[in-house]
Scaffold this motif. Structure first.
Motif, short mmCIF file in Angstrom:
data_model
loop_
_atom_site.label_atom_id
_atom_site.label_comp_id
_atom_site.label_asym_id
_atom_site.label_seq_id
_atom_site.Cartn_x
_atom_site.Cartn_y
_atom_site.Cartn_z
N VAL A 340 0.85 -1.21 0.00
CA VAL A 340 0.00 0.00 0.00
C VAL A 340 0.88 1.24 0.00
CG1 VAL A 340 -1.76 1.32 1.25
CG2 VAL A 340 -1.81 -1.18 1.30
N THR A 341 1.84 1.28 0.88
CA THR A 341 2.63 2.51 1.02
C THR A 341 3.74 2.60 -0.03
OG1 THR A 341 3.92 1.36 2.71
CG2 THR A 341 2.18 2.84 3.48
N GLU A 342 4.35 1.47 -0.39
CA GLU A 342 5.48 1.54 -1.32
C GLU A 342 5.07 1.52 -2.78
OE1 GLU A 342 8.44 -1.44 -0.51
OE2 GLU A 342 8.95 -0.58 1.45
N VAL A 343 3.97 0.82 -3.06
CA VAL A 343 3.56 0.65 -4.47
C VAL A 343 2.23 1.38 -4.75
CG1 VAL A 343 3.04 -1.09 -6.25
CG2 VAL A 343 4.78 -1.56 -4.53
N GLY A 344 1.39 1.52 -3.74
CA GLY A 344 0.12 2.21 -3.93
C GLY A 344 -0.99 1.29 -4.42
N VAL A 345 -0.89 -0.01 -4.10
CA VAL A 345 -1.92 -0.98 -4.50
C VAL A 345 -2.37 -1.75 -3.27
CG1 VAL A 345 -2.38 -3.04 -5.89
CG2 VAL A 345 -0.97 -1.22 -6.83
N VAL A 346 -3.69 -1.90 -3.13
CA VAL A 346 -4.25 -2.65 -2.00
C VAL A 346 -4.69 -4.04 -2.46
CG1 VAL A 346 -6.22 -2.76 -0.42
CG2 VAL A 346 -4.95 -0.64 -0.65
N LEU A 347 -4.18 -5.06 -1.80
CA LEU A 347 -4.52 -6.46 -2.07
C LEU A 347 -4.91 -7.11 -0.75
CD1 LEU A 347 -1.45 -7.18 -4.38
CD2 LEU A 347 -3.75 -6.52 -5.10
N ILE A 348 -5.37 -8.36 -0.80
CA ILE A 348 -5.78 -9.06 0.42
C ILE A 348 -4.85 -10.26 0.65
CG2 ILE A 348 -7.63 -10.39 1.54
CD1 ILE A 348 -8.44 -7.47 1.25
N PRO A 349 -4.24 -10.33 1.83
CA PRO A 349 -3.38 -11.50 2.14
C PRO A 349 -4.23 -12.75 2.33
CG PRO A 349 -3.61 -10.09 4.08
CD PRO A 349 -4.33 -9.38 2.97
N LEU A 350 -3.77 -13.87 1.78
CA LEU A 350 -4.59 -15.09 1.86
C LEU A 350 -4.71 -15.64 3.28
CD1 LEU A 350 -5.56 -15.55 -1.00
CD2 LEU A 350 -4.84 -17.91 -0.75
N SER A 351 -3.81 -15.19 4.16
CA SER A 351 -3.88 -15.65 5.56
C SER A 351 -5.23 -15.31 6.18
CB SER A 351 -2.74 -15.06 6.38
OG SER A 351 -2.72 -13.66 6.24
N ALA A 352 -5.92 -14.30 5.64
CA ALA A 352 -7.23 -13.93 6.17
C ALA A 352 -8.24 -15.08 6.03
CB ALA A 352 -7.77 -12.69 5.45
N PHE A 353 -7.93 -16.04 5.17
CA PHE A 353 -8.85 -17.14 4.89
C PHE A 353 -8.42 -18.45 5.55
CE2 PHE A 353 -9.17 -13.97 1.62
CZ PHE A 353 -10.52 -13.88 1.35
N TYR A 354 -7.44 -18.34 6.46
CA TYR A 354 -6.93 -19.53 7.16
C TYR A 354 -6.97 -19.31 8.65
CZ TYR A 354 -5.25 -21.47 2.77
OH TYR A 354 -5.19 -21.98 1.51
N ASP A 355 -7.28 -20.37 9.38
CA ASP A 355 -7.26 -20.33 10.83
C ASP A 355 -5.83 -20.30 11.35
OD1 ASP A 355 -9.44 -20.07 12.38
OD2 ASP A 355 -9.46 -22.15 13.09
N ARG A 356 -4.98 -21.12 10.74
CA ARG A 356 -3.59 -21.18 11.17
C ARG A 356 -2.72 -21.63 10.00
NH1 ARG A 356 -6.23 -25.53 13.38
NH2 ARG A 356 -6.80 -24.34 15.21
N GLU A 357 -1.44 -21.30 10.11
CA GLU A 357 -0.44 -21.71 9.11
C GLU A 357 -0.92 -21.53 7.66
OE1 GLU A 357 1.08 -25.63 10.06
OE2 GLU A 357 0.82 -25.16 12.19
N PRO A 358 -1.12 -20.29 7.25
CA PRO A 358 -1.52 -20.05 5.86
C PRO A 358 -0.36 -20.33 4.92
CG PRO A 358 -1.02 -17.98 6.96
CD PRO A 358 -0.94 -19.05 8.02
N PRO A 359 -0.67 -20.55 3.63
CA PRO A 359 0.43 -20.71 2.68
C PRO A 359 1.23 -19.41 2.63
CG PRO A 359 -1.70 -20.70 1.56
CD PRO A 359 -1.97 -20.62 3.03
N ARG A 360 2.50 -19.50 2.31
CA ARG A 360 3.39 -18.33 2.38
C ARG A 360 3.25 -17.48 1.13
NH1 ARG A 360 8.60 -17.35 1.84
NH2 ARG A 360 9.39 -15.96 3.46
N GLY A 361 2.99 -16.20 1.31
CA GLY A 361 3.17 -15.26 0.19
C GLY A 361 2.08 -15.26 -0.87
#
Ligand code: PMP
Ligand code: GLN
Length: 393
Positions: A340-361
């Protein structure tokens, strides 16, 4: 003072709200929260506005306006061949979010287990836990989000009351095949479990993929509740009009939950959505065709930038692999905040869809946007195309 509810007192603001807030604060291009640039069909918006002026603007029937319940039943027959009694098998809710909660409240007891597939929409597990149910997450396997059949079978136990299925799947863009649905149906039937099917993206399916409601499979009609959302089907996410189709024995307690939660849904919006569901097939086909073009525009642009993408056959969303751009010690949420701050684009991290140990990156892009919005994001992300941002060693 006595403590307030422990679980909800510790719950933070949803990632979608948080990231849209950051987009506004930084003037960033928002490909995060799932809402279209398209304002929705003019005729529907005019119908909703006219109804406000002409009325009645008083409580509509608790189950929903008859016109909308009839339209939902006709829609289910037209698209899926389902015979639905609009009087006993259809309930209108204030969005799919309420519909899901109504289903959980109406069907579950504390201690009941619910099998769900991760990545999973962020309201599922917290809502289940709040009522004492026990979510049992089975992780789909990227990149094609395949069903791990042995794990799935092991997740079903004698305590399993419900399967919670979201197809087409947010955030993965996966549309479950008939063969996969047959596996799920077999498990539900073998364990005498109900199914709640979150099908809000039912018309947002591309190419050869076809949306098949689990409810249409043999043995599932009498144990399944199917949820749709006008927000997605008519590009009006702020309207919050949802609908549930379920057999009477399931719908009865679900409707009693609706009676406690909202009781009714604004009548002008119900009226407009009834007109929307009656539109000809061309409307529904064009919805998918338009979105498929936007997906292609984003996918082509990301590929040209060297950003790996995962397959996507439906929904508003495309998942990309940003693991190459993670800095040491950074997770996907930290990466998205930095973008958001460095590039100016808002995306959603996939960890929001996991209870624990989301896939990396892994991150989610929303592409139900005007070409210029997608191009603006791609232009900004071009800064990544050279050496990785933050130059992870
Ligand atoms: N389920 C899924 C999978 C979603 O992505 C959303 C997002 N809108 C909802 C439910 C909620 O739908 P509504 O806005 O109709 O409450
Ligand atoms: N369903 C939308 C998404 O996945 C967001 C809904 C919300 O903001 N709660 O982006």
């Amino acid at each position: 003072m006595k403590p307030t509810n422990a679980q909800l007192s510790q719950t933070g603001t949803t990632i979608f709200e948080a990231m849209s807030g950051l987009a506004r604060q930084h003037g960033a291009t928002n490909l995060g929260q799932g809402f279209p640039d398209d304002p929705g069909p003019l005729a529907l918006r005019q119908a909703a506005a006219a109804y406000v002026l002409d009325g009645p603007n008083q409580y509509p029937p608790m189950m929903g306006l008859p016109a909308l319940r009839q339209a939902v039943a006709a829609h289910d027959k037209r698209f899926y061949g389902l015979d639905v009694d609009w009087q006993t098998e259809v309930l209108v809710t204030s969005g799919a979010t309420e519909a899901l909660l109504d289903c959980f409240l109406g069907l579950l007891e504390p201690g009941d287990e619910v099998v769900l597939l991760e990545p999973a929409y962020d309201t599922y597990a917290p809502a289940l836990r709040r009522i004492g149910a026990v979510p049992r997450a089975v992780r789909l396997v990227p990149p094609d989000w395949s069903l791990p059949r042995a794990e799935l079978a092991a997740a079903f136990t004698p305590r399993t009351k419900l399967l919670l299925l979201n197809s087409p799947l947010n955030p993965a863009g996966k549309v479950f095949t008939r063969a996969e649905l047959e596996v799920l149906a077999e498990l539900c039937i073998a364990h005498d479990a109900y199914a709640v099917c979150d099908e809000v993206y039912e018309h947002l399916v591309f190419g050869a993929a076809r949306h098949v409601p689990l409810m249409t499979l043999p043995g599932m009609r009498e144990r399944t509740a199917r949820i749709g959302s006008a927000g997605k089907t008519f590009s009006v996410t702020g309207w919050k009009v949802g609908y549930i189709t379920a057999p009477p024995a399931m719908l009865h307690p679900i409707a009693k939950a609706h009676q406690l939660v909202t009781f009714t849904t604004p009548p002008n919006l119900q009226h407009a959505v009834a007109l929307g569901l009656a539109q000809d097939d061309a409307y529904f086909a064009s919805l998918g065709a338009t979105l498929a073009r936007s997906r292609d525009r984003l996918a082509t642009g990301l590929t040209a930038l060297g950003i790996p993408i995962l397959p996507c056959d439906g929904t508003y969303f495309l998942v990309a692999d940003f693991s190459r751009w993670l800095r040491a010690g950074e997770d996907d949420l930290a990466l998205c905040r930095r973008l958001v701050t460095e590039v100016g684009v808002v995306l959603i991290p996939l960890s929001a869809f996991y209870d624990r140990e989301p896939p990396r990156g892994l991150v989610r892009f929303c592409y139900c946007k005007l070409d210029q919005t997608i191009d603006a994001a791609l232009g900004k992300l071009a800064a990544l195309a050279g050496p990785a941002v933050g130059a992870a060693p």
